[in-house]
Enzyme design. Structure first.
Site, PDB file in Angstrom:
ATOM      1  N   ILE A  93       0.766  -1.018  -0.144  1.00 13.65           N
ATOM      2  CA  ILE A  93      -0.006   0.044   0.110  1.00 13.65           C
ATOM      3  C   ILE A  93       0.703   1.140   0.082  1.00 13.65           C
ATOM      4  O   ILE A  93       1.724   1.418   0.751  1.00 13.65           O
ATOM      5  CB  ILE A  93      -0.942   0.073   1.173  1.00 13.65           C
ATOM      6  CG1 ILE A  93      -1.994   1.139   1.200  1.00 13.65           C
ATOM      7  CG2 ILE A  93      -0.277  -0.025   2.627  1.00 13.65           C
ATOM      8  CD1 ILE A  93      -3.061   1.149   2.144  1.00 13.65           C
ATOM      9  N   ILE A 124       5.040  -1.220   2.869  1.00 13.72           N
ATOM     10  CA  ILE A 124       4.732   0.302   2.550  1.00 13.72           C
ATOM     11  C   ILE A 124       5.496   0.746   1.363  1.00 13.72           C
ATOM     12  O   ILE A 124       6.728   0.722   1.369  1.00 13.72           O
ATOM     13  CB  ILE A 124       4.967   0.892   3.803  1.00 13.72           C
ATOM     14  CG1 ILE A 124       4.325   0.356   5.116  1.00 13.72           C
ATOM     15  CG2 ILE A 124       4.413   2.621   3.682  1.00 13.72           C
ATOM     16  CD1 ILE A 124       2.632   0.133   4.975  1.00 13.72           C
ATOM     17  N   LYS A 125       4.614   1.391   0.406  1.00  8.66           N
ATOM     18  CA  LYS A 125       5.419   2.049  -0.656  1.00  8.66           C
ATOM     19  C   LYS A 125       5.727   3.560  -0.466  1.00  8.66           C
ATOM     20  O   LYS A 125       5.031   4.133  -0.212  1.00  8.66           O
ATOM     21  CB  LYS A 125       4.562   1.734  -2.033  1.00  8.66           C
ATOM     22  CG  LYS A 125       4.151   0.369  -2.597  1.00  8.66           C
ATOM     23  CD  LYS A 125       3.101   0.367  -3.429  1.00  8.66           C
ATOM     24  CE  LYS A 125       3.845   0.686  -4.954  1.00  8.66           C
ATOM     25  NZ  LYS A 125       3.078   0.500  -6.004  1.00  8.66           N
ATOM     26  N   ILE A 126       6.921   3.747  -0.825  1.00  7.02           N
ATOM     27  CA  ILE A 126       7.463   5.223  -0.875  1.00  7.02           C
ATOM     28  C   ILE A 126       8.120   5.604  -2.030  1.00  7.02           C
ATOM     29  O   ILE A 126       8.923   5.017  -2.365  1.00  7.02           O
ATOM     30  CB  ILE A 126       8.665   5.140   0.502  1.00  7.02           C
ATOM     31  CG1 ILE A 126       7.960   4.175   1.762  1.00  7.02           C
ATOM     32  CG2 ILE A 126       9.164   6.384   0.900  1.00  7.02           C
ATOM     33  CD1 ILE A 126       7.016   5.164   2.472  1.00  7.02           C
TER      34      ILE A 126
END
Length: 317
Positions: A93, A124-126
């Site tokens: 996400i 977690i997408k960064i």
């Protein structure tokens, strides 16, 4: 091993096709992004929940986050048996794309999402920029799995690798290298110079893959993203054919997975960096500045995700 993750999500899909694909080991992970959620939340299956959350006084961002968290939890739960076996099993996400230059805001949002989802197999997408590298490093140190996204250049990939590696071996990381957008952007210019089309995307991706592999981290892999084909003359699985490489992930849209689901996939030819650089040496005389292209594609990607996110929030109001 090459992993296949699906680049799609909506509630009905999770309850049906996705379960079947996971159970049959066709896919072993899932990625999402603001554009995917923007399309998903337009579907009728969410209308009742959206209206209920509105009546509870929640704003558009809170409603989105509530629904997104529920869907990612569901995806993580479906994937959990694979995760327990060490066969990937991750669902990704992305943080609010409007936080693109806010390291602290990105960290705070990532921690909030992670705490709400409460699943070990979430990533977690960064985005891969200066604020993002700071966020990746802090989150990795806290034991959170990281998906570095919007990666176009080798420089972005190496900075992401350095940041994610600060988490040690206890976390898993992927570096999402976007592929097809290069070809859509450059094909006309290449054709005018009598240079081969539809090569820059996967050559650039393999060059980055080679650098990541040379770094030697077993827990950090290249993820090949933006693998949908827009050119009618190419097979839908064109990028799969060219990027099916060991110790990597291919995240694919639905139509590409449908194309490959009954095929036996073979390892792609592994181009060495020196051969890729030889091809790239023809680009500058053709008027193509790759550093400029990298920046333009990153900016275009950020703008597209921000617009999708804003459109989604407006549609919820």
């Amino acid at each position: 091993m090459t992993s296949i993750w699906v680049d799609y999500l909506d509630r009905e899909f999770l309850d049906t096709t996705f379960k079947d694909w996971v159970n049959s080991r066709l896919v072993n992970g899932l990625t999402s992004n603001p554009a995917i959620f923007s399309n998903a939340l337009k579907k009728d299956v969410y209308k009742g929940e959206i209206e209920k959350l509105k009546k509870e006084g929640k704003n558009s961002k809170e409603i989105y986050e509530e629904l997104a968290v529920r869907d990612i939890q569901k995806a993580c739960d479906i994937l959990e048996p694979l995760y327990d076996e060490g066969d990937d099993g991750f669902a990704s996400i992305e943080v609010d794309p409007r936080l693109i230059n806010d390291a602290k805001g990105t960290i705070d949002e990532a921690l909030r999402l992670y705490d709400k989802i409460e699943r070990d197999n979430v990533m977690i997408k960064i985005p891969a920029n200066e604020a993002g590298y700071k966020a990746m490093e802090e989150l990795a140190k806290r034991g959170i799995n990281i998906n570095a996204t919007l990666v176009f250049s080798p420089n972005q990939a190496m900075k992401s690798l350095e940041a994610i590696s600060k988490g040690g071996r206890r976390i898993e990381g992927v570096i999402s290298v976007f592929v097809s957008r290069f070809d859509r952007k450059l094909n006309n210019q290449l054709a005018m110079q009598n240079l081969a089309k539809d090569r820059v995307g996967f050559f650039n991706a393999i060059k980055i893959y080679n650098q990541i592999e040379e770094a030697g981290y077993s827990n950090i892999r290249t993820l090949f993203a933006s693998t949908g084909v827009k050119q009618d003359y190419l097979n839908k699985d064109y990028y799969v054919e060219n990027l099916y490489l060991p110790h990597s992930v291919l995240t694919l849209p639905l139509d590409v997975i449908e194309e490959i689901k009954n095929k036996e996939l073979n390892e792609s030819f592994h181009f060495q960096t020196k051969h890729i650089d030889a091809f790239f040496s023809f680009l500058t005389p053709a008027g193509i500045n790759m550093q400029k292209v990298y920046q333009e594609l990153f900016d275009e990607g950020v703008e597209a995700f921000e617009k999708a996110f804003e459109d989604m929030l407006n549609s919820i109001k």
